[in-house]
Write a protein that holds these residues in place. Structure first.
Motif, short mmCIF file in Angstrom:
data_model
loop_
_atom_site.label_atom_id
_atom_site.label_comp_id
_atom_site.label_asym_id
_atom_site.label_seq_id
_atom_site.Cartn_x
_atom_site.Cartn_y
_atom_site.Cartn_z
N ALA A 16 46.51 -24.89 -45.33
CA ALA A 16 45.60 -25.87 -45.92
C ALA A 16 44.30 -25.16 -46.29
O ALA A 16 44.00 -24.08 -45.78
CB ALA A 16 45.33 -26.99 -44.92
N GLN A 17 43.56 -25.77 -47.19
CA GLN A 17 42.26 -25.22 -47.61
C GLN A 17 41.19 -26.29 -47.49
O GLN A 17 41.45 -27.46 -47.76
CB GLN A 17 42.29 -24.77 -49.08
CG GLN A 17 43.09 -23.56 -49.37
CD GLN A 17 43.03 -23.23 -50.87
OE1 GLN A 17 42.42 -23.94 -51.66
NE2 GLN A 17 43.69 -22.16 -51.24
N LEU A 18 40.00 -25.86 -47.11
CA LEU A 18 38.86 -26.76 -47.11
C LEU A 18 38.38 -26.86 -48.56
O LEU A 18 38.10 -25.84 -49.20
CB LEU A 18 37.77 -26.19 -46.21
CG LEU A 18 36.69 -27.15 -45.74
CD1 LEU A 18 37.29 -28.32 -44.97
CD2 LEU A 18 35.70 -26.41 -44.86
N GLN A 19 38.33 -28.08 -49.11
CA GLN A 19 37.91 -28.26 -50.50
C GLN A 19 36.83 -29.32 -50.58
O GLN A 19 36.82 -30.29 -49.81
CB GLN A 19 39.10 -28.65 -51.37
CG GLN A 19 40.11 -27.53 -51.50
CD GLN A 19 41.13 -27.79 -52.59
OE1 GLN A 19 41.11 -28.80 -53.29
NE2 GLN A 19 42.05 -26.86 -52.76
N ALA A 20 35.94 -29.13 -51.54
CA ALA A 20 34.81 -30.04 -51.73
C ALA A 20 35.24 -31.27 -52.51
O ALA A 20 35.97 -31.17 -53.50
CB ALA A 20 33.69 -29.33 -52.47
N ALA A 21 34.76 -32.41 -52.07
CA ALA A 21 34.94 -33.65 -52.83
C ALA A 21 33.87 -33.69 -53.92
O ALA A 21 32.93 -32.89 -53.90
CB ALA A 21 34.82 -34.85 -51.90
N GLY A 22 34.02 -34.62 -54.84
CA GLY A 22 32.99 -34.86 -55.84
C GLY A 22 33.19 -34.18 -57.17
O GLY A 22 32.60 -34.59 -58.16
N THR A 84 29.01 -34.37 -51.17
CA THR A 84 28.47 -33.71 -49.98
C THR A 84 29.53 -33.49 -48.90
O THR A 84 29.20 -33.03 -47.81
CB THR A 84 27.32 -34.53 -49.38
OG1 THR A 84 27.81 -35.82 -49.03
CG2 THR A 84 26.17 -34.66 -50.37
N ALA A 85 30.78 -33.82 -49.18
CA ALA A 85 31.84 -33.76 -48.17
C ALA A 85 32.89 -32.71 -48.51
O ALA A 85 33.13 -32.39 -49.68
CB ALA A 85 32.50 -35.12 -48.03
N TYR A 86 33.51 -32.21 -47.47
CA TYR A 86 34.64 -31.30 -47.59
C TYR A 86 35.78 -31.87 -46.76
O TYR A 86 35.55 -32.43 -45.69
CB TYR A 86 34.30 -29.91 -47.05
CG TYR A 86 33.40 -29.12 -47.96
CD1 TYR A 86 33.92 -28.16 -48.80
CD2 TYR A 86 32.03 -29.35 -47.98
CE1 TYR A 86 33.10 -27.43 -49.64
CE2 TYR A 86 31.20 -28.63 -48.82
CZ TYR A 86 31.74 -27.67 -49.65
OH TYR A 86 30.93 -26.97 -50.49
N ILE A 87 37.00 -31.74 -47.27
CA ILE A 87 38.16 -32.14 -46.47
C ILE A 87 39.19 -31.02 -46.51
O ILE A 87 39.20 -30.18 -47.41
CB ILE A 87 38.81 -33.46 -46.96
CG1 ILE A 87 39.41 -33.31 -48.36
CG2 ILE A 87 37.85 -34.61 -46.89
CD1 ILE A 87 40.41 -34.40 -48.69
N GLU A 88 40.05 -31.06 -45.52
CA GLU A 88 41.15 -30.10 -45.45
C GLU A 88 42.29 -30.64 -46.31
O GLU A 88 42.76 -31.76 -46.10
CB GLU A 88 41.60 -29.95 -44.00
CG GLU A 88 42.44 -28.76 -43.75
CD GLU A 88 42.70 -28.53 -42.27
OE1 GLU A 88 43.38 -27.56 -41.96
OE2 GLU A 88 42.23 -29.32 -41.43
N VAL A 89 42.69 -29.85 -47.30
CA VAL A 89 43.75 -30.25 -48.23
C VAL A 89 44.99 -29.41 -47.92
O VAL A 89 44.92 -28.18 -47.93
CB VAL A 89 43.32 -30.05 -49.70
CG1 VAL A 89 44.46 -30.42 -50.65
CG2 VAL A 89 42.08 -30.87 -50.01
N PRO A 90 46.12 -30.05 -47.61
CA PRO A 90 47.33 -29.30 -47.29
C PRO A 90 47.90 -28.60 -48.52
O PRO A 90 47.63 -28.99 -49.65
CB PRO A 90 48.28 -30.37 -46.77
CG PRO A 90 47.80 -31.64 -47.37
CD PRO A 90 46.32 -31.49 -47.57
N SER A 91 48.72 -27.59 -48.25
CA SER A 91 49.40 -26.93 -49.36
C SER A 91 50.32 -27.93 -50.05
O SER A 91 50.70 -28.96 -49.46
CB SER A 91 50.19 -25.72 -48.86
OG SER A 91 51.20 -26.12 -47.98
N ALA A 92 50.67 -27.65 -51.27
CA ALA A 92 51.40 -28.59 -52.12
C ALA A 92 52.69 -29.10 -51.50
O ALA A 92 53.08 -30.25 -51.72
CB ALA A 92 51.70 -27.95 -53.47
#
Length: 137
Positions: A16-22, A84-92
């Protein structure tokens, strides 16, 4: 016309990767006990949904800024996260396992219509928590 949101793809590989929202999407963070019912109500209208079993939440991805007018007092357990938020996004292809995974994997689209999501969340919240003061019935 291609938008930033249409160009986003989930991470590849195993992690997974930490990705920015917005930028590509905003995140609607919902407790699993409400989110499971909202998923049922949305059916095939749900876009991709991330599940974080450690926090007991589901994340919907919506077009940035489209929930700005939501009355979150009617959704006391729901949060909308933007730039202002980041979430962990799983691999595809991560759909199982102990960590963050896709509850509903990305298909031809990954964004959920915010109006449909709001309606499902209002119903699911009302069913789980009872009517909210000042909420129209």
């Amino acid at each position: 016309m291609t938008t930033e949101a249409e160009r986003w793809t989930p991470p590849s590989g195993r992690n997974a990767q930490l990705q920015a929202a917005g930028r590509w999407w905003d995140v609607v963070r919902v407790p699993r006990f409400i989110g499971k019912r909202a998923l049922e109500l949305l059916g095939d209208d749900a876009g991709a949904v991330i599940e974080n079993p450690f926090d007991g939440v589901l994340y919907w991805l919506i077009v940035p800024g489209t929930a700005a007018e939501w009355d979150l007092s009617r959704l006391p357990s729901v949060e909308v996260w933007g730039a202002t938020a980041y979430i962990e996004v799983p691999s595809a292809d991560c759909r199982r396992g102990p960590g963050v995974r896709w509850r509903v994997p990305p298909r031809d689209r990954y964004l959920t219509d915010p109006a449909a999501l709001l309606a499902a969340l209002l119903t699911a919240t009302r069913e789980a928590l009872g009517p909210r003061e000042g909420a129209s019935r």
